[in-house]
Design a protein around this motif. Structure first.
Motif, PDB file in Angstrom:
ATOM      1  N   LEU A  78      88.731 111.040  -6.358  1.00  0.00           N
ATOM      2  CA  LEU A  78      89.437 110.127  -5.599  1.00  0.00           C
ATOM      3  C   LEU A  78      88.934 108.761  -5.700  1.00  0.00           C
ATOM      4  O   LEU A  78      89.747 107.739  -5.909  1.00  0.00           O
ATOM      5  CB  LEU A  78      89.042 110.549  -4.725  1.00  0.00           C
ATOM      6  N   CYS A  79      87.922 108.490  -6.351  1.00  0.00           N
ATOM      7  CA  CYS A  79      87.831 107.509  -6.530  1.00  0.00           C
ATOM      8  C   CYS A  79      88.245 106.488  -7.910  1.00  0.00           C
ATOM      9  O   CYS A  79      89.033 105.387  -7.518  1.00  0.00           O
ATOM     10  CB  CYS A  79      85.809 107.361  -7.306  1.00  0.00           C
ATOM     11  N   GLU A  80      88.703 107.055  -9.099  1.00  0.00           N
ATOM     12  CA  GLU A  80      90.149 106.700  -9.743  1.00  0.00           C
ATOM     13  C   GLU A  80      91.411 106.708  -9.433  1.00  0.00           C
ATOM     14  O   GLU A  80      91.878 105.967  -9.573  1.00  0.00           O
ATOM     15  CB  GLU A  80      89.862 108.542 -10.956  1.00  0.00           C
ATOM     16  N   LEU A  81      91.510 106.808  -8.011  1.00  0.00           N
ATOM     17  CA  LEU A  81      93.214 107.131  -7.266  1.00  0.00           C
ATOM     18  C   LEU A  81      92.924 105.781  -6.666  1.00  0.00           C
ATOM     19  O   LEU A  81      93.542 105.081  -6.370  1.00  0.00           O
ATOM     20  CB  LEU A  81      93.543 108.252  -6.617  1.00  0.00           C
ATOM     21  N   ALA A 109      90.581  92.673  -9.778  1.00  0.00           N
ATOM     22  CA  ALA A 109      89.153  93.706  -9.706  1.00  0.00           C
ATOM     23  C   ALA A 109      88.530  93.901 -10.545  1.00  0.00           C
ATOM     24  O   ALA A 109      89.645  95.568 -11.211  1.00  0.00           O
ATOM     25  CB  ALA A 109      89.849  94.752  -8.344  1.00  0.00           C
ATOM     26  N   THR A 110      87.083  94.005 -10.753  1.00  0.00           N
ATOM     27  CA  THR A 110      86.536  95.427 -11.298  1.00  0.00           C
ATOM     28  C   THR A 110      86.375  96.157 -11.019  1.00  0.00           C
ATOM     29  O   THR A 110      86.100  97.027 -10.017  1.00  0.00           O
ATOM     30  CB  THR A 110      85.539  94.189 -12.156  1.00  0.00           C
ATOM     31  N   GLN A 111      85.771  97.202 -11.936  1.00  0.00           N
ATOM     32  CA  GLN A 111      85.291  98.554 -11.622  1.00  0.00           C
ATOM     33  C   GLN A 111      84.153  98.706 -11.094  1.00  0.00           C
ATOM     34  O   GLN A 111      84.245  99.301  -9.977  1.00  0.00           O
ATOM     35  CB  GLN A 111      85.465  99.285 -13.065  1.00  0.00           C
ATOM     36  N   GLU A 112      82.691  97.621 -11.203  1.00  0.00           N
ATOM     37  CA  GLU A 112      81.708  97.908 -10.511  1.00  0.00           C
ATOM     38  C   GLU A 112      82.768  96.949  -9.240  1.00  0.00           C
ATOM     39  O   GLU A 112      81.891  97.671  -7.510  1.00  0.00           O
ATOM     40  CB  GLU A 112      81.195  96.120 -10.606  1.00  0.00           C
ATOM     41  N   GLU A 113      83.048  96.341  -8.488  1.00  0.00           N
ATOM     42  CA  GLU A 113      83.814  95.553  -7.466  1.00  0.00           C
ATOM     43  C   GLU A 113      84.828  97.006  -6.345  1.00  0.00           C
ATOM     44  O   GLU A 113      84.301  97.052  -4.925  1.00  0.00           O
ATOM     45  CB  GLU A 113      84.851  94.925  -7.413  1.00  0.00           C
ATOM     46  N   THR A 114      84.812  97.859  -7.064  1.00  0.00           N
ATOM     47  CA  THR A 114      85.765  99.110  -6.844  1.00  0.00           C
ATOM     48  C   THR A 114      84.602 100.628  -6.361  1.00  0.00           C
ATOM     49  O   THR A 114      84.952 100.699  -5.217  1.00  0.00           O
ATOM     50  CB  THR A 114      87.285  99.438  -7.658  1.00  0.00           C
ATOM     51  N   GLN A 115      84.245 100.617  -7.536  1.00  0.00           N
ATOM     52  CA  GLN A 115      82.758 101.668  -7.073  1.00  0.00           C
ATOM     53  C   GLN A 115      82.037 101.130  -5.777  1.00  0.00           C
ATOM     54  O   GLN A 115      81.659 101.090  -4.739  1.00  0.00           O
ATOM     55  CB  GLN A 115      82.320 101.587  -8.040  1.00  0.00           C
ATOM     56  N   ALA A 116      81.402  99.190  -5.428  1.00  0.00           N
ATOM     57  CA  ALA A 116      81.058  99.048  -4.813  1.00  0.00           C
ATOM     58  C   ALA A 116      81.846  99.580  -3.234  1.00  0.00           C
ATOM     59  O   ALA A 116      81.129  99.653  -1.753  1.00  0.00           O
ATOM     60  CB  ALA A 116      80.123  97.592  -4.920  1.00  0.00           C
ATOM     61  N   ALA A 117      82.626  99.248  -3.598  1.00  0.00           N
ATOM     62  CA  ALA A 117      83.773  99.059  -1.703  1.00  0.00           C
ATOM     63  C   ALA A 117      84.127 100.520  -1.335  1.00  0.00           C
ATOM     64  O   ALA A 117      83.726 100.823  -0.240  1.00  0.00           O
ATOM     65  CB  ALA A 117      85.615  99.629  -2.470  1.00  0.00           C
ATOM     66  N   PHE A 118      83.692 101.329  -2.659  1.00  0.00           N
ATOM     67  CA  PHE A 118      83.743 102.958  -2.557  1.00  0.00           C
ATOM     68  C   PHE A 118      82.438 102.969  -1.485  1.00  0.00           C
ATOM     69  O   PHE A 118      82.569 103.806  -0.896  1.00  0.00           O
ATOM     70  CB  PHE A 118      83.986 103.568  -3.255  1.00  0.00           C
TER      71      PHE A 118
END
Length: 113
Positions: free
Chosen positions: A31-34, A46-55
């Motif tokens: 789901l995180c990958e999606l 957007a960076t991977q870190e930003e996406t993970q922080a939002a997740f």
């Protein structure tokens, strides 16, 4: 990161969650990958870190807890949780199967109680 940028990324992550609300076949790691694809559509740089922080924010995780959560997700994704199977049961099953990461996570749970 600006507030507007954070909001755009978080909204994209929420859309990813909503698109799979009834799908039980994808693990949380998947789901995180999606979510990256949804985020990239709205915030291409957007960076991977930003996406993970939002997740993590969407799931109500404090930044300090995120690394541990990601380890638990990785174990869960490797061992395909069954319907209604708790995280602890997945960790127990994985540990019995020789997954050392699961064994360590179970020890943390035991020590925390």
């Amino acid at each position: 990161m600006t507030d507007e940028r954070e909001q755009l990324i978080e909204q994209a992550v929420r859309r990813a969650f909503g698109s799979l609300a009834e799908d039980r076949t994808i693990g949380a790691g998947g789901l995180c990958e999606l979510a990256y694809a949804f985020v990239a559509a709205d915030v291409p740089d957007a960076t991977q870190e930003e996406t993970q922080a939002a997740f993590a924010s969407v799931w109500g995780l404090e930044p300090a807890d995120r690394a541990l959560y990601e380890h638990v997700l990785a174990v869960g994704d490797r061992h395909s949780p069954g319907d209604g199977e708790t995280i602890e049961r997945v960790l127990q099953r994985a540990s019995r199967g020789g997954d050392m990461e699961a064994t360590c996570l179970l020890a943390l749970v035991k020590n925390a109680r």
